[in-house]
Design a protein around this motif. Structure first.
Motif, PDB file in Angstrom:
ATOM      1  N   THR A   1     -36.382 -79.746 -70.303  1.00 18.71           N
ATOM      2  CA  THR A   1     -36.751 -79.002 -71.562  1.00 18.71           C
ATOM      3  C   THR A   1     -37.975 -79.356 -72.122  1.00 18.71           C
ATOM      4  O   THR A   1     -38.657 -78.383 -72.649  1.00 18.71           O
TER       5      THR A   1
ATOM      6  N   HIS B   1     -32.036 -83.320 -67.642  1.00 17.39           N
ATOM      7  CA  HIS B   1     -32.096 -82.086 -68.331  1.00 17.39           C
ATOM      8  C   HIS B   1     -32.921 -82.262 -69.652  1.00 17.39           C
ATOM      9  O   HIS B   1     -33.614 -80.964 -69.777  1.00 17.39           O
TER      10      HIS B   1
ATOM     11  N   ASP C   1     -28.261 -86.551 -72.973  1.00 22.22           N
ATOM     12  CA  ASP C   1     -28.938 -85.322 -73.224  1.00 22.22           C
ATOM     13  C   ASP C   1     -28.124 -84.188 -74.096  1.00 22.22           C
ATOM     14  O   ASP C   1     -28.678 -83.137 -74.419  1.00 22.22           O
ATOM     15  N   ASP C   2     -26.845 -84.318 -74.061  1.00 25.74           N
ATOM     16  CA  ASP C   2     -25.885 -83.579 -74.860  1.00 25.74           C
ATOM     17  C   ASP C   2     -25.841 -83.663 -76.118  1.00 25.74           C
ATOM     18  O   ASP C   2     -25.273 -82.901 -76.955  1.00 25.74           O
TER      19      ASP C   2
END
Length: 239
Positions: A91, A87, A49-50
């Motif tokens: 979003t 995460h 997710d980063d």
């Protein structure tokens, strides 16, 4: 209103036409639905997710726009994007579902899943799947630098393509006994899945059916469940 199911869009920065086609689908078809279920492999690859990919941001905005309009959106992990996490889901405004889920639609009990767990004849893939779904290994992988994660996934993909060239099409397809076992366990009369890239609706014994989604390589593919029944649609990206 209809409930829509898609899978195997395989979004990546190298295929902008597919991305544009999927965005068009969200704006024109999904916006009129009751709910959208994405049954895995939304992305060609997911390393965490980063990952600050502009593509990921663009898709998140489009899905968030959809969910803010009141269209529920659900996601089941595929074999390409099984690391997609809470995460990114938050979003997008989408709800993460387990490997398989039973839904009740139009009086039908439907079991939905990505489909790779049904390919039980392909024993080497099932061993690989069990390995990469170990939680400790996933957590370790996600601590690595992004460039290293991308390199590892790239090498794994090359190796997978090489191995698959020696497998028959039947080996990589679903196993009929596994299909029946999953449906029996779920007490379902309908199964909807992707993964195999063999779009079709199969009639099964006992007035049951298995609906298979196609991959979004050259055209869109969606299964619609409504009062009219279960329909598999194939359409140009910008229709």
């Amino acid at each position: 209103m209809s409930t829509l199911f898609v899978a195997d869009i395989h979004l990546c920065e190298q295929e902008p036409v597919i991305t544009a086609g999927f965005m068009h689908f969200l704006r024109t078809r999904a916006i009129a639905a009751k709910a959208l279920y994405i049954l895995g492999d939304l992305f060609e690859v997911w390393i965490g997710d980063d990952d600050p990919s502009p593509l990921h941001h663009e898709i998140a905005i489009s899905l968030k726009t959809l969910t803010e309009r009141g269209i529920s959106c659900y996601f089941i992990h595929g074999n390409r994007d099984f690391l997609l996490g809470k995460h990114y889901a938050a979003t997008c405004g989408i709800t993460l579902l387990p490997t398989q889920r039973v839904v009740q639609l139009e009086g039908l009990r439907i079991v939905i899943l990505h489909g790779d767990i049904l390919c039980t004849v392909d024993e080497s893939y099932q061993r690989f799947r069990r390995q990469v779904h170990q939680r400790w290994l996933q957590q370790l992988f996600l601590t690595l630098p992004l460039w290293l994660r991308l390199y590892i996934v790239h090498r794994m993909r090359i190796n997978s393509l090489r191995i698959n060239t020696s497998k028959t099409a039947d080996t990589m397809d679903v196993n009929a006994k596994s299909v029946i076992a999953v449906m029996d366990n779920a007490r379902a009369t309908v199964m909807i899945h992707g993964h195999t890239h063999r779009p079709a609706i199969h009639q099964l014994p006992g007035k049951r059916l298995r609906a298979v989604l196609g991959a979004w390589y050259n055209q869109g593919s969606v299964i619609e469940v409504s009062t009219s029944g279960i329909i598999l649609h194939k359409f140009p990206f910008f229709a």
